[in-house]
Design a protein around this motif. Structure first.
Motif, mmCIF file in Angstrom:
data_model
loop_
_atom_site.group_PDB
_atom_site.id
_atom_site.type_symbol
_atom_site.label_atom_id
_atom_site.label_comp_id
_atom_site.label_asym_id
_atom_site.label_seq_id
_atom_site.Cartn_x
_atom_site.Cartn_y
_atom_site.Cartn_z
ATOM 1 N N ARG A 85 6.797 -39.900 2.815
ATOM 2 C CA ARG A 85 7.030 -38.604 2.154
ATOM 3 C C ARG A 85 7.905 -38.731 0.915
ATOM 4 N N VAL A 123 14.671 -28.270 5.931
ATOM 5 C CA VAL A 123 13.736 -28.938 6.846
ATOM 6 C C VAL A 123 13.991 -30.431 6.757
ATOM 7 N N LYS A 125 12.716 -34.162 7.772
ATOM 8 C CA LYS A 125 11.427 -34.774 8.142
ATOM 9 C C LYS A 125 11.534 -36.291 8.134
ATOM 10 N N GLY A 133 3.444 -31.197 12.317
ATOM 11 C CA GLY A 133 4.795 -30.725 12.632
ATOM 12 C C GLY A 133 5.610 -31.712 13.464
ATOM 13 N N GLN A 136 9.695 -33.540 12.615
ATOM 14 C CA GLN A 136 10.459 -32.678 11.704
ATOM 15 C C GLN A 136 11.210 -31.591 12.447
ATOM 16 N N GLU A 160 14.452 -31.299 2.921
ATOM 17 C CA GLU A 160 13.833 -30.439 1.906
ATOM 18 C C GLU A 160 14.417 -29.051 1.991
ATOM 19 N N GLU A 161 14.406 -28.351 0.862
ATOM 20 C CA GLU A 161 14.740 -26.924 0.929
ATOM 21 C C GLU A 161 13.670 -26.230 1.776
ATOM 22 N N TYR A 162 14.058 -25.199 2.506
ATOM 23 C CA TYR A 162 13.092 -24.401 3.258
ATOM 24 C C TYR A 162 12.425 -23.447 2.264
ATOM 25 N N HIS A 191 -0.421 -21.734 10.390
ATOM 26 C CA HIS A 191 0.043 -22.726 11.370
ATOM 27 C C HIS A 191 0.808 -22.030 12.485
ATOM 28 N N GLY A 194 3.826 -25.627 13.536
ATOM 29 C CA GLY A 194 3.507 -26.758 12.658
ATOM 30 C C GLY A 194 2.076 -27.267 12.786
ATOM 31 N N GLU A 232 -2.075 -30.031 0.319
ATOM 32 C CA GLU A 232 -1.549 -28.855 1.027
ATOM 33 C C GLU A 232 -0.484 -28.228 0.136
ATOM 34 N N PHE A 234 2.281 -24.801 -0.714
ATOM 35 C CA PHE A 234 2.951 -23.530 -0.440
ATOM 36 C C PHE A 234 2.712 -22.649 -1.665
ATOM 37 N N GLU A 244 2.097 -31.588 0.758
ATOM 38 C CA GLU A 244 1.641 -32.883 1.265
ATOM 39 C C GLU A 244 0.324 -33.298 0.615
HETATM 40 P P1 AMP Z 1 4.052 -30.854 7.246
HETATM 41 O O1 AMP Z 1 3.964 -31.785 8.414
HETATM 42 O O2 AMP Z 1 4.995 -31.297 6.182
HETATM 43 O O3 AMP Z 1 2.693 -30.502 6.686
HETATM 44 O O4 AMP Z 1 4.648 -29.469 7.826
HETATM 45 C C1 AMP Z 1 3.965 -28.719 8.808
HETATM 46 C C2 AMP Z 1 4.235 -27.250 8.570
HETATM 47 O O5 AMP Z 1 5.650 -26.973 8.669
HETATM 48 C C3 AMP Z 1 3.847 -26.750 7.186
HETATM 49 O O6 AMP Z 1 2.471 -26.454 7.113
HETATM 50 C C4 AMP Z 1 4.733 -25.509 7.054
HETATM 51 O O7 AMP Z 1 4.210 -24.432 7.801
HETATM 52 C C5 AMP Z 1 6.037 -25.980 7.710
HETATM 53 N N1 AMP Z 1 6.929 -26.579 6.672
HETATM 54 C C6 AMP Z 1 7.006 -27.872 6.335
HETATM 55 N N2 AMP Z 1 7.891 -28.079 5.332
HETATM 56 C C7 AMP Z 1 8.416 -26.868 5.031
HETATM 57 C C8 AMP Z 1 9.377 -26.394 4.062
HETATM 58 N N3 AMP Z 1 10.024 -27.238 3.229
HETATM 59 N N4 AMP Z 1 9.630 -25.058 4.041
HETATM 60 C C9 AMP Z 1 9.003 -24.205 4.878
HETATM 61 N N5 AMP Z 1 8.102 -24.583 5.809
HETATM 62 C C10 AMP Z 1 7.795 -25.895 5.895
#
Ligand code: AMP
Length: 358
Positions: A85, A123, A125, A133, A136, A160-162, A191, A194, A232, A234, A244
């Motif tokens: 990451r 968050v 990770k 998920g 993390q 990471e910042e939320y 989701h 996660g 992926e 936001f 991601e």
């Molecule tokens: P990931 O494994 O990084 O794809 O994270 C799985 C899910 O966790 C994401 O699809 C989001 O719903 C949530 N998530 C991950 N990172 C963040 C973040 N920095 N802020 C808010 N939600 C997050």
């Protein structure tokens, strides 16, 4: 699903999987081996013309062992770049692609530094081997911090910042050996814990679709990529932040099997074997329901118009994706009405989730 898409193209498959009863064995021969078993990968390379992967935690060294013998698409270099990451976010930043603010963590002091920068919530990770998920934790206060550090402190991490996103979405694209690129519709993803649970194809404005395609083009060109790539995102204040990169076909693109001119699986195979790419237009409205942990009652769902059933033949286990259904319809109105029927049979979180999209 890739095997199922390739058979009508006249392709034959050899799969490598650690499990002796991997469901891919139904559509090709199966080498049972660990993903780190480079001898087994060399054997695989000897029996095929071209190799690919649908899971990004195959070690880069295994992909390189195959590449010494036969072409591997996407390249092991692209695979490696998406396995960590921190490297992934550094790469995106160097290409001037927006990501959530992040900070590398290899000690408790680093984590406290990150918290100083972003403030709660954050968050935490693992840099490697996280998906759905796993690996993390959201940290909202000091107590969460202790718990998260206990659980993850042994690994290399990033904090990471939320992101208080309005929506999550993904873009799937494909690039051929000749450099031609195609993109499917941006897909909205919901989701639970996660894990991807619902994917709705389309519904975003043209400007956001164009912005997502522009971001992906930069990555496809950077890697001289061949095959399907997924991003992926936001959506925050109408802008895209990349969460991601997945160098592979993606769960949020399963609707393309039943809802697009050419599925992500077929176009991935066309790309890596040098065939012309197929059209990526949506043929109808489409919504995918993921079956996680258990399958709902198949026959009650098949009685609902537009339900396409996909059972992976995997053993049921909590949190495991064991199948999906894609609901297709001619109009959004019909999709929403039939989706409510599906949700009523499937139960769980589906009725509430649907209320948040229709
Ligand atoms: P990931 O494994 O990084 O794809 O994270 C799985 C899910 O966790 C994401 O699809 C989001 O719903 C949530 N998530 C991950 N990172 C963040 C973040 N920095 N802020 C808010 N939600 C997050």
């Amino acid at each position: 699903m890739m095997g199922l898409a390739g058979i009508p193209l006249g392709l034959e498959f050899t799969f490598l999987d650690p499990s002796p009863d991997a469901c891919a064995g139904a559509v090709g021969s199966l080498i049972q081996a660990d993903f780190s078993d480079t001898d087994a990968f060399r054997r695989l390379a000897g029996s095929v013309d071209v190799a690919t992967f649908d899971f990004e935690n195959v070690p880069e060294s295994s992909a390189r062992a195959v590449q010494e013998i036969k072409p591997v698409y996407p390249s092991p270099q692209a695979l490696g770049a998406c396995q960590d990451r921190l490297h992934e976010k550094n790469l995106l930043s160097s290409l001037e692609i927006a990501v959530p603010a992040y900070h590398p963590v290899s000690s408790r002091t680093d984590l406290l530094e990150g918290l100083d920068k972003f403030a709660y919530p954050v968050v935490l990770k693992t840099r490697r081997l996280g998906y759905d998920g796993k690996g993390q934790a959201i940290i909202r206060d000091q107590e969460d911090l202790e718990r998260a550090w206990q659980k993850l402190g042994d690994h290399d991490l990033i904090v990471e910042e939320y992101v208080p996103f309005e929506q999550e979405c993904s873009l799937i694209g494909v690039r051929g050996i000749d450099g031609e690129t195609r993109f499917w519709l941006l897909t909205r993803n919901l989701h639970v814990d996660g894990i991807l649970t619902l994917s709705l194809a389309g519904g975003f404005d043209d400007a956001l679709q164009a912005a997502a395609e522009d971001i992906m083009r930069r990555l496809l060109d950077h890697f001289s990529y061949v095959g399907v790539l997924t991003l992926e995102f936001f959506v925050l204040e109408g802008q895209l932040l990349v969460n991601e990169i997945a160098p592979r076909v993606h769960n949020s693109g399963h609707w393309t099997i039943d809802g697009a001119q050419t599925s992500q699986f077929e176009n991935h195979l066309r790309a890596i074997t040098g065939m012309p790419l197929g059209g990526t237009s949506a043929l109808c409205e489409a919504l995918m329901f993921n079956w996680i942990g258990e399958l709902p009652e198949r026959d009650r769902l098949l009685a609902i118009p537009g339900v396409h059933w996909h059972d992976y033949g995997k053993a049921a286990r909590p949190g495991r994706k064991i199948g999906h259904a894609t609901l297709t319809a001619g109009t959004l109105f019909e999709l929403a009405a039939n989706a409510r029927l599906v949700a009523a049979v499937a139960g769980g979180k589906f009725p509430v989730l649907l209320n948040s999209i229709f």
